[in-house]
Design an enzyme around this catalytic site. Sequence first.
Site, PDB file in Angstrom:
ATOM      1  N   ARG A   1       8.000  40.535 -50.421  1.00 10.67           N
ATOM      2  CA  ARG A   1       8.095  39.886 -49.095  1.00 10.67           C
ATOM      3  C   ARG A   1       8.835  38.576 -49.303  1.00 10.67           C
ATOM      4  O   ARG A   1       8.357  37.692 -50.027  1.00 10.67           O
ATOM      5  CB  ARG A   1       6.700  39.657 -48.520  1.00 10.67           C
ATOM      6  CG  ARG A   1       6.720  38.785 -47.273  1.00 10.67           C
ATOM      7  CD  ARG A   1       5.400  38.784 -46.527  1.00 10.67           C
ATOM      8  NE  ARG A   1       5.177  40.034 -45.832  1.00 10.67           N
ATOM      9  CZ  ARG A   1       4.383  40.169 -44.769  1.00 10.67           C
ATOM     10  NH1 ARG A   1       3.739  39.139 -44.275  1.00 10.67           N
ATOM     11  NH2 ARG A   1       4.233  41.337 -44.189  1.00 10.67           N
TER      12      ARG A   1
ATOM     13  N   GLN B   1       6.028  48.442 -41.714  1.00 12.10           N
ATOM     14  CA  GLN B   1       5.386  48.266 -40.411  1.00 12.10           C
ATOM     15  C   GLN B   1       5.828  49.356 -39.441  1.00 12.10           C
ATOM     16  O   GLN B   1       5.007  49.985 -38.767  1.00 12.10           O
ATOM     17  CB  GLN B   1       5.751  46.887 -39.847  1.00 12.10           C
ATOM     18  CG  GLN B   1       5.153  46.619 -38.483  1.00 12.10           C
ATOM     19  CD  GLN B   1       3.648  46.482 -38.529  1.00 12.10           C
ATOM     20  OE1 GLN B   1       3.125  45.678 -39.277  1.00 12.10           O
ATOM     21  NE2 GLN B   1       2.945  47.276 -37.737  1.00 12.10           N
TER      22      GLN B   1
HETATM   23  N1  NVA Z   1       8.173  38.848 -37.146  1.00 12.53           N
HETATM   24  C1  NVA Z   1       6.985  38.404 -37.845  1.00 12.53           C
HETATM   25  C2  NVA Z   1       6.225  39.576 -38.354  1.00 12.53           C
HETATM   26  C3  NVA Z   1       4.970  39.229 -39.104  1.00 12.53           C
HETATM   27  C4  NVA Z   1       4.264  40.442 -39.616  1.00 12.53           C
HETATM   28  C5  NVA Z   1       7.383  37.459 -38.960  1.00 12.53           C
HETATM   29  O1  NVA Z   1       8.345  37.738 -39.662  1.00 12.53           O
HETATM   30  O2  NVA Z   1       6.726  36.433 -39.129  1.00 12.53           O
HETATM   31  N1   CP Z   2       1.979  43.048 -39.730  1.00 16.81           N
HETATM   32  C1   CP Z   2       2.013  42.429 -40.930  1.00 16.81           C
HETATM   33  O1   CP Z   2       2.915  42.627 -41.755  1.00 16.81           O
HETATM   34  O2   CP Z   2       0.967  41.600 -41.157  1.00 16.81           O
HETATM   35  P1   CP Z   2       0.818  40.592 -42.382  1.00 16.81           P
HETATM   36  O3   CP Z   2       1.844  39.507 -42.215  1.00 16.81           O
HETATM   37  O4   CP Z   2      -0.590  40.095 -42.270  1.00 16.81           O
HETATM   38  O5   CP Z   2       1.053  41.343 -43.667  1.00 16.81           O
END
Ligand code: NVA
Ligand code: CP
Length: 304
Positions: free
Chosen positions: A104, A134
């Site tokens: 991530r 997701q």
């Molecule tokens: N669009 C959001 C999704 C979080 C799961 C972000 O990148 O913060």
């Molecule tokens: N939806 C999602 O990716 O949640 P987190 O940021 O908690 O992993």
Amino acid sequence: MGSLQGRDLLSLADLQSAEVQALLNLAHQLKKGESTGPDLRHKTLGLVFRKASTRTRVSFTVAMHQLGGHVIDLDPSVTQVSRGEPLEDTARVLDRYVDVLAIRTFAQSDLETFAHYCQIPIINALTDLEHPCQALADLLTIQENFGKLQGLTLTYVGDGNNVAHSLLLGCALVGMNVRVAAPNGFAPDREVVAKAKSIAQNSEAIVTDDPKLAAQSAHVLYTDVWASMGQEAEADDRIPIFQPFQLNADLLSLADPSAIVLHCLPAHRGEEITNDVIEGSQSRVWDQAENRLHVQKALLASIL
Ligand code: NVA
Ligand code: CP
């Protein structure tokens, strides 16, 4: 259909339609206990997360444990990455220890660097560009609800962000119509939209700035935060711009009567979604969050 074994998942566009369907079918079997999946007792998943996470971190960890494997938290703040060790070097070293990495991070290009320097599979656990795991969980949730995917319409309202991008690609891959309604200046990336349109065979992929038009007769209404991780400084300025794109009861009343509501979470009640809608009878957000576990189990089972 090619085997997923040993492959990266950097973008949903890395998958073919039949591969998405096979992953969803395996995820369903794993969820129902019709399959236990492979024995991954000698395999190790490394988590390299530069952003906060609850669902992705926990569901990947539990998925790997349930398949008998191990997980190492390679938090970049406590590895030499934080002291400037190049990603190219880190990637080549981790490649020799672990069997798969879920990453991530911010730039998609950092993920691509890992993929370039690693022989092991690299999974996109969210970048600024995409969130493919997701979208797979979202598709599983929709399939469970309607018993099919093809021909349904998903409307996403809000920021044309990573989640919107993966939904555009995911819906196109499974023959769903997808509409993204975003304010001017916040539309999804043009290249991703073009890719989704090129994948879509007998379905449409539309971008508009009219949320009401987009919501008409939709089977799924979906939203996400107005400011993603890394954009917190802009959050307050975005509120008035995004207000007409709120997923509320008025917008939901325009959708098909059987419509379901999805949100990837975490949610900001009163901003992108109202409390009555996220807690209402049409919301499937908790099933959706649970399905992260099942699709990621299917993914790990397929690529390892
Ligand atoms: N669009 C959001 C999704 C979080 C799961 C972000 O990148 O913060
Ligand atoms: N939806 C999602 O990716 O949640 P987190 O940021 O908690 O992993």
